[in-house]
Write a protein that holds these residues in place. Structure first.
Motif, short mmCIF file in Angstrom:
data_model
loop_
_atom_site.label_atom_id
_atom_site.label_comp_id
_atom_site.label_asym_id
_atom_site.label_seq_id
_atom_site.Cartn_x
_atom_site.Cartn_y
_atom_site.Cartn_z
N PHE A 185 -12.84 60.35 51.01
CA PHE A 185 -12.86 58.90 50.96
C PHE A 185 -14.25 58.38 50.62
N SER A 186 -15.29 59.02 51.11
CA SER A 186 -16.63 58.53 50.82
C SER A 186 -17.05 58.80 49.39
N PHE A 187 -16.73 60.01 48.89
CA PHE A 187 -17.36 60.41 47.64
C PHE A 187 -16.42 60.47 46.45
N SER A 188 -15.11 60.71 46.64
CA SER A 188 -14.31 60.72 45.42
C SER A 188 -13.40 59.51 45.29
N ARG A 189 -13.20 58.75 46.36
CA ARG A 189 -12.27 57.64 46.22
C ARG A 189 -12.93 56.27 46.27
N GLY A 190 -14.27 56.25 46.34
CA GLY A 190 -14.93 54.96 46.34
C GLY A 190 -14.54 54.11 47.53
N GLN A 191 -14.36 54.69 48.70
CA GLN A 191 -14.09 53.92 49.91
C GLN A 191 -15.10 54.32 50.98
N GLU A 224 -15.44 49.48 38.01
CA GLU A 224 -16.05 49.46 39.35
C GLU A 224 -17.57 49.47 39.25
N TYR A 272 -15.09 63.30 53.46
CA TYR A 272 -15.71 63.60 52.18
C TYR A 272 -14.96 62.92 51.03
N GLU A 331 -20.54 46.47 40.07
CA GLU A 331 -21.75 46.65 40.89
C GLU A 331 -22.98 46.18 40.14
N ASP A 348 -1.64 61.00 47.65
CA ASP A 348 -1.31 61.54 48.97
C ASP A 348 0.20 61.52 49.19
N ASP A 386 -17.06 65.28 41.32
CA ASP A 386 -17.45 64.66 42.60
C ASP A 386 -18.94 64.83 42.86
N ARG A 394 -17.80 49.92 49.07
CA ARG A 394 -16.80 50.62 48.27
C ARG A 394 -17.44 51.83 47.62
N LEU A 395 -17.85 51.65 46.35
CA LEU A 395 -18.45 52.75 45.61
C LEU A 395 -19.88 53.00 46.10
N LYS A 398 -24.77 58.26 42.26
CA LYS A 398 -24.93 57.17 43.22
C LYS A 398 -26.35 57.15 43.77
N ARG A 437 -2.70 59.73 56.63
CA ARG A 437 -3.43 60.97 56.40
C ARG A 437 -4.51 61.20 57.45
N THR A 487 -21.85 61.91 43.19
CA THR A 487 -22.74 61.77 44.34
C THR A 487 -24.19 61.68 43.87
N SER A 519 -9.77 54.23 42.08
CA SER A 519 -9.67 55.54 42.72
C SER A 519 -9.06 55.45 44.13
N ALA A 520 -9.31 54.36 44.84
CA ALA A 520 -8.78 54.25 46.21
C ALA A 520 -7.25 54.21 46.19
#
Lengths: 411, 294
Positions: free
Chosen positions: B254-260, A92, B252, A96, A385, A64, B43-44, A71, B64, A68, A377-378
């Motif tokens: 959703f923004s950084f590990s799930r690309g949302q 993905e 954290y 981009e 979950d 992770d 997204r990413l 990116k 969640r 970051t 990943s989404a």
């Protein structure tokens, strides 16, 4: 006068910058012992070709933190030469518009790689990433002593599996060593779906996310099986790291563990021998299937000519038999291509290689869902979950299927 | 003389301007960017295609997120409430002119010197049923003793409260103690002369005069609670499953590990709204009462 000096200084700094960009800069998070050794090997091979290796290691967070950092670099228009990215994330990033074409190094790859693997490395028919290794996820690790006491036969299906688990329980062991973290829950779930439904069902449900396959009796049965597995896990499992669960199997506190072949690294580090101290078998019902987790380096758009040259050499080096051998011996995985000297690999690895080849032909070779190889990943996160909730509550299998169906539509 | 006078005027402005510029850009600027991102298709990577309220729809449809919001309510309420009560009690007890006060004060204040990561890890071991408290009590002979909150999905969030209070109650105590020392002893003596009991003195005189301290402590604890991330990460990792998830972890992941990034930004905006919703009435009430007493 002064101004001219400043201009000259700036210009030389810019030129220095340009020559720095020609270095091969690789972002990765392989910083632990065996992994770091593997990366050092790659560095040596590239330096032999006259390139300068610039290490861009970002440890922590299972990648992770590295993502970051990546990116930030890409957004600022200064991407590294290559970065450790895998599975659909490659697509993905390619969407981009950040990845570069490495076809010049990859002319032979279609012949060397199984089609599912090659497709994952391509975007619009062009190679944009180079695969490094193959991990098999659907392994079951068993304590050999406990297994011998219980009759010595590894379970081939879930009836035998639960019979064995009962015997382990009678021996006073925690029958199934497990760590209650979402990704580990997902790892077990994936092996169960594969074992209960077979490779075709697995592909429909967890790769294609076909609603018909997800909302089916087979999926219901998978959750029922998972619920039963839950009853053999000790209550302290919550939050336990995977390697501690592996240690339980090693020390004879636990009977068996569902985990990918990185668990072998733990056994090897403790001087345990496959077949004597522990057994590595395919998870119940999955002998003819293979869920793969492939690490790869995605290649970013680099403009300078010499930088491009370095990138192509990097791709070639990654796929060379020499690198594949050394790297995978250190990492505990297997080479992604044929033609690598197998002599030094242990029995688990050679079994993995044989199964990789045979399932590639039979169609049982499937991308691992839990390890980010199958879906974006989404979607993966949303499904994980659901699994984590199922593992940690008294949610019924029926509700779980409904929740899974909803999660699978996450985009 | 004239130079000095004008320097008095421009020097403070000059000294303050870098700080002002920095906070305008790095705090308010980034808040604006986050708000803007929450209305896009990001997204990413950031992507400035307008998406209207879609990201918020995604967010509110996510079970969640509601789990984490509920956990924040439980954690925030109990954490602030218990820290205030325990802090006040400790401060009052320490204020009884006892021997070794300095020593005791240091002990209570010490947890504050630790980072939340250390607190979380230490309590993780203490509360783990197989390693810590439960095992020790059972070994002492009370074999039916059970304390498995850490691994119980319905109770895990309360372990975060325990660890949080342990860390922050001493801090509340220190502020209250300072407040108590500031209470005018003449008033207390006057009340004693009038025959008020100790309890009445505390209830009617001392605690009401501590009002500004209550305000400061609540203000500080509330923002610690809403942005809490490290403590939960170290103690439960948001688990078992997602049972002790809080909005900061949600954001954290959703923004950084799930690309949302869009959904992550939307949840960050919701956190900001929560802080505003708690802080603004508090500050408004405080400002008004301050004017009234003047």
């Amino acid at each position: 006068m002064n101004k001219r000096i400043i201009v000259a200084a700036v210009a030389s700094a810019l030129m220095a910058g340009a020559s720095v960009a020609a270095d091969v800069e690789v972002l990765h998070w392989w910083t632990s012992g065996g992994e770091a050794k593997s990366v050092a090997e790659l560095k040596k091979m590239l330096e032999a070709k006259g390139h300068k290796w610039k290490d861009f290691a970002v440890a922590g967070g299972g990648g992770d933190a590295a993502m970051t950092a990546l990116k930030a670099r890409v957004v600022s228009g200064n991407p590294p030469t290559a970065a450790q990215i895998k599975g659909p994330s490659i697509q993905e990033w390619a969407r981009e518009g950040s990845l570069g074409d490495i076809s010049d190094s990859a002319r032979e790859w279609d012949k060397l790689l199984p089609k599912v693997v090659a497709d994952a490395m391509k975007y619009k028919g062009k190679y944009v990433a180079a695969p490094v290794n193959v991990h098999r996820v659907n392994w079951l690790w068993i304590n050999q002593d406990a297994l011998n006491k219980a009759g010595g036969k590894a379970p081939a299906n879930y009836d035998e599996f639960f019979a064995l688990a009962d015997k382990f329980k009678a021996q006073g062991l925690v029958a199934i060593a497990h760590g209650g973290q979402p990704w580990q829950d997902a790892t077990v779930f994936e092996s169960v779906v594969l074992g209960v439904g077979g490779a075709k069902f697995y592909n429909d449900a967890l790769v294609k996310l076909d609603p018909k396959a997800i909302d089916s009796p087979t999926m219901l049965k998978s959750f029922d099986t998972l619920a039963k597995i839950k009853t053999y896990i000790d209550k302290d499992a919550a939050g336990r790291d995977w390697n501690l669960a592996t240690a339980m199997v090693m020390n004879g506190k636990g009977g068996m563990q569902f985990m990918g072949d990185w668990a072998k690294g733990e056994f090897t580090a403790a001087n345990k021998v496959a077949g004597k101290d522990y057994a590595c078998v395919a998870a119940p019902g999955t002998a003819n299937a293979y869920t793969f987790n492939i690490d790869s380096f995605a290649m970013f758009n680099v403009k300078a000519v010499d930088a491009k040259k370095g990138q192509l050499d990097l791709a070639t080096a990654i796929m060379s038999p020499e690198f594949q051998e050394v790297f995978n011996l250190n990492k505990g995985s297997i080479p992604v291509r044929p033609g690598v000297n197998k002599a030094k690999f242990d029995t688990c690895a050679t079994k993995s290689m044989a199964d990789f080849d045979s399932t590639a032909k039979s169609g049982g070779l499937e991308p691992s869902f839990a390890h980010g190889m199958a879906v974006p990943s989404a979607t993966q996160g949303a499904i994980v979950d659901v699994i984590a909730k199922f593992m940690n509550s008294n949610m019924s299998s029926k509700d779980a299927v409904a929740a899974l169906l909803k999660a699978s539509k996450t985009k | 003389m004239q130079i000095r006078a004008s320097a008095d005027r421009w020097l403070p402005k000059l000294v303050l301007s870098p700080t002002l510029a920095a906070s305008l850009v790095f705090v308010y600027g980034f808040i604006l960017i986050t708000v803007a991102l929450s209305f896009t298709e990001s997204r990413l990577l950031p992507n400035w295609e307008w998406a209207g309220l879609e990201r918020y729809a995604d967010l509110f449809d996510n079970e969640r997120f509601w789990t984490s919001a509920k956990n924040l309510a439980i954690f925030g309420g109990l954490f602030i409430g218990i820290s205030l009560i325990v802090g006040l009690l400790l401060a009052i007890l320490l204020d009884q002119k006892i021997r070794g006060e300095g020593f005791l004060r240091a002990i209570y204040l010490y947890p504050m010197a630790l980072s939340f990561i250390v607190t979380g890890t230490a309590w993780k071991w203490l509360l783990n049923p197989g390693l810590g408290l439960e095992r020790i009590v059972q070994q002492l002979g009370w074999t039916s003793f059970s304390f498995d909150w850490l691994v119980n999905p319905d109770r895990a969030i309360y372990t975060v409260v325990i660890a949080g209070v342990w860390q922050s109650a001493g801090f509340a105590m220190a502020l209250f103690l300072a407040g108590l020392r500031g209470v005018d002893s003449e008033i207390i003596k006057a009340a004693q002369v009038d025959g008020a009991s100790a309890l009445t003195i505390y209830r009617r005189i001392i605690i009401p005069t501590l009002r500004p301290v209550f305000f400061s402590v609540t203000l500080i604890l509330a923002h610690i609670a809403i942005k809490s991330f490290d403590l939960v990460m170290a103690l439960t990792g948001g688990g078992p499953g997602t049972a002790s998830d809080v909005p900061a972890i949600f954001m954290y992941q959703f923004s950084f590990s799930r690309g949302q990034l869009g959904v992550g930004a939307a949840s960050a905006v919701m956190m900001l709204m929560t802080i505003i919703a708690v802080m603004v009435p508090l500050m408004y009430a405080e400002a008004r009462s301050g004017q009234g007493s003047r």
